[in-house]
Design a protein around this motif. Structure first.
Motif, PDB file in Angstrom:
ATOM      1  N   ILE A   4     -15.309  25.486  21.699  1.00 49.52           N
ATOM      2  CA  ILE A   4     -14.257  26.465  21.443  1.00 49.52           C
ATOM      3  C   ILE A   4     -14.889  27.847  21.514  1.00 49.52           C
ATOM      4  N   VAL A   5     -14.327  28.697  22.377  1.00 48.72           N
ATOM      5  CA  VAL A   5     -14.865  30.037  22.583  1.00 48.72           C
ATOM      6  C   VAL A   5     -14.338  30.959  21.480  1.00 48.72           C
ATOM      7  N   PHE A  15      -8.209  24.585  15.497  1.00 50.91           N
ATOM      8  CA  PHE A  15      -8.723  23.672  16.522  1.00 50.91           C
ATOM      9  C   PHE A  15      -9.802  22.759  15.941  1.00 50.91           C
ATOM     10  N   VAL A  16     -10.729  23.331  15.193  1.00 44.56           N
ATOM     11  CA  VAL A  16     -11.811  22.536  14.603  1.00 44.56           C
ATOM     12  C   VAL A  16     -11.231  21.457  13.691  1.00 44.56           C
ATOM     13  N   LYS A  27     -17.831  22.076  19.070  1.00 45.15           N
ATOM     14  CA  LYS A  27     -18.697  23.159  18.588  1.00 45.15           C
ATOM     15  C   LYS A  27     -18.054  24.495  18.905  1.00 45.15           C
ATOM     16  N   ILE A  28     -18.506  25.513  18.236  1.00 44.94           N
ATOM     17  CA  ILE A  28     -17.987  26.865  18.414  1.00 44.94           C
ATOM     18  C   ILE A  28     -19.043  27.705  19.119  1.00 44.94           C
ATOM     19  N   LEU A  41     -14.056  23.462  27.726  1.00 48.88           N
ATOM     20  CA  LEU A  41     -13.885  24.712  26.978  1.00 48.88           C
ATOM     21  C   LEU A  41     -12.447  24.875  26.499  1.00 48.88           C
ATOM     22  N   ILE A  42     -12.311  25.455  25.327  1.00 46.34           N
ATOM     23  CA  ILE A  42     -11.003  25.888  24.846  1.00 46.34           C
ATOM     24  C   ILE A  42     -11.108  27.379  24.616  1.00 46.34           C
ATOM     25  N   LEU A  43     -10.171  28.121  25.215  1.00 46.71           N
ATOM     26  CA  LEU A  43     -10.098  29.572  25.077  1.00 46.71           C
ATOM     27  C   LEU A  43      -8.836  29.896  24.272  1.00 46.71           C
TER      28      LEU A  43
END
Length: 183
Positions: A4-5, A15-16, A27-28, A41-43
């Protein structure tokens, strides 16, 4: 590993929490080096288009994200303003977007809305798929999503539209091009 960005404008904790409940490792990333071992990736993003683009630029992750998404073709999902900044530009601001999807972000035309409360578009609404896509596997025919926005995503290439939502006019609520997804 799903990464996660975190560029300072997202609802990261939400999200976490979801991934933790599903026992999916996540992870972040707050720096370019945090992105090194990303596989997906999640933006995320909430708020104003220009603020999100400025925050992403200040984070120092822009170049690395372009490499991962455009060259290495890692799957990326933009959510809310995270989706909007994937487009070319927004009527909401002056800055250019990431240009990962050929789209413009436009203000919803309030004159087309038949409800007392017009903007922002807030609450549950259907996303009607325009074609079959694996992204919808396991979902209802017209899944409900929660919306909170006054600007919408308009794809310049109709083949990128995966689902549309009606609020006044129909707008793209799910878009895709190869490894890039926006919801």
């Amino acid at each position: 590993m799903i990464t996660i960005v975190d560029y300072g404008v997202g609802n990261i904790k939400s999200f976490v929490n979801v991934y933790n409940r599903l026992n999916i490792p996540v992870k972040i990333a707050k720096t370019s080096s945090d992105l090194e071992d990303a596989h997906r990736l999640i933006l995320p993003g909430v708020g104003h288009f220009d603020h999100a683009m400025s925050a992403l630029a200040k984070s120092g992750m822009r170049e690395k994200l372009d490499e991962l998404v455009l060259i290495r073709k890692l799957p990326v999902m933009g959510v809310c303003v995270g989706m909007q900044i994937m487009g070319n530009y927004s009527e909401e601001g002056d800055l250019e977007g990431l240009k990962w999807l050929d789209a413009s972000i436009k203000k919803i035309d309030e004159t087309k809305i038949n409800q007392i409360t017009r903007l922002p578009h807030m609450g549950w609404n259907n996303a009607s798929p325009t074609k079959h896509h694996d992204l919808f596997n396991g979902m209802e025919d017209e899944p409900l999503f929660y919306f909170l926005h006054s600007y919408y995503f308009e794809c310049n290439d109709e083949s990128n539209i995966l689902a549309e939502t009606k609020y006044g006019n129909s707008f793209t609520s799910v878009a895709s091009n190869e490894n890039i997804y926006g919801i």
